[in-house]
Enzyme design. Sequence first.
Site, PDB file in Angstrom:
ATOM      1  N   CYS A  41       0.828  -1.205   0.000  1.00 54.05           N
ATOM      2  CA  CYS A  41       0.000   0.000   0.000  1.00 54.05           C
ATOM      3  C   CYS A  41       0.865   1.259   0.000  1.00 54.05           C
ATOM      4  O   CYS A  41       1.391   1.644  -1.036  1.00 54.05           O
ATOM      5  CB  CYS A  41      -0.996  -0.037   1.149  1.00 54.05           C
ATOM      6  SG  CYS A  41      -2.441   0.979   0.780  1.00 54.05           S
ATOM      7  N   HIS A  90      -3.367  -4.829   0.310  1.00 55.00           N
ATOM      8  CA  HIS A  90      -2.818  -5.359   1.561  1.00 55.00           C
ATOM      9  C   HIS A  90      -2.862  -6.887   1.507  1.00 55.00           C
ATOM     10  O   HIS A  90      -3.731  -7.504   2.142  1.00 55.00           O
ATOM     11  CB  HIS A  90      -3.646  -4.871   2.751  1.00 55.00           C
ATOM     12  CG  HIS A  90      -3.431  -3.432   3.076  1.00 55.00           C
ATOM     13  ND1 HIS A  90      -2.366  -2.984   3.830  1.00 55.00           N
ATOM     14  CD2 HIS A  90      -4.133  -2.332   2.729  1.00 55.00           C
ATOM     15  CE1 HIS A  90      -2.430  -1.675   3.950  1.00 55.00           C
ATOM     16  NE2 HIS A  90      -3.488  -1.246   3.284  1.00 55.00           N
ATOM     17  N   GLU A 104      -1.240  -8.939   2.999  1.00 57.22           N
ATOM     18  CA  GLU A 104      -1.050  -9.554   4.325  1.00 57.22           C
ATOM     19  C   GLU A 104      -2.380  -9.974   4.953  1.00 57.22           C
ATOM     20  O   GLU A 104      -2.430 -10.901   5.747  1.00 57.22           O
ATOM     21  CB  GLU A 104      -0.288  -8.596   5.259  1.00 57.22           C
ATOM     22  CG  GLU A 104      -1.026  -7.320   5.685  1.00 57.22           C
ATOM     23  CD  GLU A 104      -0.840  -6.141   4.720  1.00 57.22           C
ATOM     24  OE1 GLU A 104      -0.515  -6.396   3.538  1.00 57.22           O
ATOM     25  OE2 GLU A 104      -1.033  -4.980   5.143  1.00 57.22           O
TER      26      GLU A 104
END
Length: 554
Positions: free
Chosen positions: A378, A529, A531
């Site tokens: 990001c 994102h 993750e």
Amino acid sequence: MKNKCKYIFVTGGVLSGVGKGITAASMGAILKAKGFKVTMQKCDPYLNVDAGLLNPVEHGECFVTRDGVETDLDLGHYERFLDFETNKYSITLSGGIYKELIEKERSGGFHGKTVQLVPHFTDLVQEKIAMASKDSDIHIVEIGGTVGDYEGLAFLEAIRLFANKVGRRNCLYISVVYVPWLNTSKELKTKPAQNALKDLRGFGIIPDIVCVRSEKPCSRKICEKIAAFSGIPGEAVLNLPDIDSVYDVPLNVLKSGVLEILNDFVGNDKKPDMRKWEKFSEWCHEQHDKTVKVGLVAKYVGNEDTYICVTEALKAAAAHHKVNLDIVWINAEEATEEDFKNVDGLVVPGGFGLRGVEGKIKAATFALENDKPYLGLCLGLQAACIAAARRAGLKGAGSEEFLNDEDFKKPKDFQNVIYIMEGQKGKESTGGTMRLGDYPAVLKKGTKTAEIYREEAEDCGAYTSGIEVQKTGNVKVIERHRHRYEVNQKYLKDIEKGGLIVAGTSPDKSLVEFVEAPDKTFFIATQAHPEFKSRPLSVHPLFYHFIKILKDQK
Ligand code: GLN
């Protein structure tokens, strides 16, 4: 109410922050390993409407659901432990409930009735629980805070009443209490736990399971004492002492003797298949030959909760590659080249505001100039694009986000390489208005990024969530987002000249979603994102390959 689902309610006593979420998620992992479809929900008594505007230092990372709700980091645990995707029903905050009730009242929806905590608030909470549990076999609801907090009372009443609707035998109440160790007398003290359970009883809930969290293991005698004082059978009091890794908790919960009670509750004694957890937990404990050092260039240094999905994704990738992981926190506000040199690879996570951004841009510049593996998430993509544009000669390259900060000394030749999307203007400090949740991106055939995702889709199949190899050879992926600013495509030529190419865009090409440095070993950044979608048992491809490269370079 249709009643094929069974419900588990988890409350906490004595203290917050003793791992109620992980305990709840571990129960979920065990039930999932028995073959059930399990979902989870967090009820938090805050007056906030969502977690989007909460301070990440105080509250930890803001987790985003696929349908774009900004939530609490506990939902990240749920997704990691249960490998499912949460949604807007998975989080219920008091603020959201009040907002809905007040809007209904203002529009005349209560037809002149007095609107009250009981039954209106409690009914709406129950409705939310029913909605969140749709299509699941077992639904686990965690109540935030500790029993007795003023703000949590209506939630306790709601979960108590819920049993009247679906039948008490379809509800299992778990209370997670803390038993402190008193160093002066060298003993574990049960009184606070007894009191917490007494409080819970006062609200009409007698738990079916009490999980006793403690720093040191508790003897059976201590568990029996808690049982005796709270009017529950001794075997229902389980001890869960502190352990090193959260990924041991599902196995530890299982060892604690919970299975019999869970089996009784769900009406089958099928053995849960925990093989993957066992293997993963083994990997986490093994000392490996190689250690990889990952520099996390962050604004909130050392605060794992603020970047928990990132650190968990890195840890899981390291465990899968059988390398030791050393996360080196690099303070973005003071970062120097020495810091970058000292590590094997750099991760630049998301962030907001001006503070620390120059350090992140420095990290990207260093990575481009020294072929240091770089993973940008990001803001990590925005920093990379600014770094590339500056390398190409646009010295005043920056982000329009900087302009909101009065400390920003705007250079005369400021160029908005990162700019605000038309629809986002003027909403900078309002909640729930960013580009949030799942959006697709198309990765160009032949780029490293596309190859990494494609390999994953074709290879082990462990992580295939949303990856689709198209006829053209392009790869469509779906990732979660939380951002307001975008790459300004007017400057693409400069960004390219600075060493980066666009590896992926939104399907209509209007937004840059991925960039990479084609001539570098690993330099990939995404506006998303990833993750959020990484799991311990199926690691996200970008993290997986990033750690693989670091390992191979050793
Ligand atoms: N602050 C940037 C934006 O809003 C990046 C956001 C993030 O890193 N999550 O676009």
